[in-house]
Design an enzyme around this catalytic site. Structure first.
Site, mmCIF file in Angstrom:
data_model
loop_
_atom_site.group_PDB
_atom_site.id
_atom_site.type_symbol
_atom_site.label_atom_id
_atom_site.label_comp_id
_atom_site.label_asym_id
_atom_site.label_seq_id
_atom_site.Cartn_x
_atom_site.Cartn_y
_atom_site.Cartn_z
ATOM 1 N N CYS A 264 0.658 -1.112 -0.221
ATOM 2 C CA CYS A 264 0.040 0.053 0.062
ATOM 3 C C CYS A 264 0.710 1.410 0.187
ATOM 4 C CB CYS A 264 -0.800 0.029 1.165
ATOM 5 S SG CYS A 264 -2.093 -1.413 1.194
ATOM 6 N N LYS B 177 -9.575 -0.001 9.654
ATOM 7 C CA LYS B 177 -9.474 -0.673 8.531
ATOM 8 C C LYS B 177 -8.472 -2.041 9.131
ATOM 9 C CE LYS B 177 -8.145 -1.847 3.937
ATOM 10 N NZ LYS B 177 -7.609 -1.353 2.463
ATOM 11 N N ARG C 186 -9.046 -9.562 -3.518
ATOM 12 C CA ARG C 186 -7.778 -9.580 -4.344
ATOM 13 C C ARG C 186 -7.895 -10.413 -5.702
ATOM 14 N NH1 ARG C 186 -4.708 -10.104 1.592
ATOM 15 N NH2 ARG C 186 -5.431 -7.920 2.136
ATOM 16 N N LYS D 3 -14.069 -1.274 8.234
ATOM 17 C CA LYS D 3 -14.034 -2.107 7.235
ATOM 18 C C LYS D 3 -13.202 -3.424 7.934
ATOM 19 C CE LYS D 3 -12.120 -3.311 2.645
ATOM 20 N NZ LYS D 3 -11.557 -2.656 1.599
HETATM 21 ZN ZN ZN Z 1 -3.788 -0.651 -0.101
#
Ligand code: ZN
Length: 339
Positions: free
Chosen positions: A141, A207, A217, A260
């Site tokens: 990320c 999250k 994914r 989430k």
């Molecule tokens: Zn990410």
């Protein structure tokens, strides 16, 4: 001889309490229902891919398809007819690299998608996921150091560029999802610095590092090439830390918050709702939650319509104003045709 006192009548119970009285007819139940569910409560996620005329089924998420940009005006018309007013865009780039360069390209797939949707119907609320994991060849990320750790502050600069590119394309809302410390503040000041004061930030404030993201994914081609995301996403065992994360994002200027996943974390939805009553709260009914229901329904083990509406009502009852859900179109269709 006992004398009667008028207050005795008040002290005497008027017979057994019978909550069933208010459940006797459908109209009574409608009258006393505490939680509503409307198509306008849903945010419909869309995964956009490069190319033309593409509609790719995703095997682990039956009913969900990757779409190319030219398919989006049709999708927008369908959503408008159903009363669904918002989408959340994810993009798969034509090429990935260590720096996720396509994530902030002016002609990137999400930037093109925002323009196509806004041209098709400016009233549709277009929100964009802001993260690097779909754009980096390593699938993480953010930018990495030589040890493969996600660099925090260097990544903030990229997230700011992504958010500006989405805002310039016409996004109403940017939704940073990487759980990088300081992401909301960095994006707010970058947007304001470019005069994009009207672009709102829906922060994935809470999250968790969840196994329920598995099917997504496949959809977004975003599995990390090595390691996992536990150094930035939250430990599923922690609830108090969720309030700290949410408080930081509120301080940094988040316009709305998200939790989430949803179903395993309804206690967290409730506590964020109670601690921050002044901000809209979204919950993400994630791909694994979707896939479980679809798989059981395909086997004839569950009544899909009843279970989906119950799940979405439960997420709303826990305190979410908005539900990001792959069930959005089906649920909106069922709500339009009556329960
Ligand atoms: Zn990410």
């Amino acid at each position: 001889m006992t004398s009667f006192h008028p207050l005795d009548a008040l002290r005497t119970a008027p017979g057994p309490k019978r909550p069933r009285r208010l459940r006797r007819t459908a109209a009574l139940r409608d009258l006393v229902r505490e939680t509503t569910l409307e198509p306008s409560d849903f945010v419909h996620p869309i995964v956009v891919v490069p190319g033309d005329g593409i509609r790719n089924a995703i095997s682990s998420m039956p009913g969900v398809e990757q779409l190319s940009v030219d398919r989006l005006p049709g999708e927008a018309r369908e959503l408008a007819a159903l009363g669904v007013k918002a989408v959340l865009l994810f993009g798969i780039p034509s090429a990935k690299d260590p720096h996720g360069s396509e994530s902030f390209a002016e002609d990137g797939v999400v930037q093109q998608a925002v323009r196509a949707l806004k041209d098709a119907g400016p009233e549709l609320v277009v929100a964009t996921d802001v993260c690097m994991c779909e754009y980096t060849d390593h699938g993480h990320c953010g930018l990495l150091d030589s040890e493969g750790e996600v660099l925090n502050d260097e990544t903030l600069e990229v997230l700011a560029r992504i958010a500006i590119s989405h805002g310039e394309a016409g996004a109403d809302v940017v939704a940073p999802s990487g759980m990088i410390d300081g992401m909301v503040g960095a994006i707010r000041s970058a947007l304001d610095g470019e005069g994009l004061h009207g672009v709102a930030i829906l922060s994935y404030a809470v999250k968790y590092a969840s196994a329920f993201y598995g099917p997504f994914r496949d959809a977004a081609d975003g599995a990390p090439a090595f390691g996992d995301r536990r150094s930035h996403q939250m430990d599923p065992a922690n609830a108090r830390e969720a309030l700290r994360e949410a408080a930081l994002d509120v301080d940094e200027g988040a316009d709305a918050l998200m939790v989430k996943p949803a179903l395993g974390y309804l206690d967290v939805v409730r506590s964020v709702r109670e601690r921050f009553p002044e901000l809209p709260l979204a919950a993400y009914n994630v791909s694994g939650e979707y896939a479980m229901v679809k798989a059981a329904a395909a086997n004839g083990w569950l009544d899909e319509r009843a279970v989906v509406l119950e799940v979405l009502t439960g997420i709303r009852r826990a305190g979410a104003d908005l539900v990001v859900t792959y069930h959005a179109k089906a649920a909106a269709t069922w709500l339009q045709t009556g329960r």
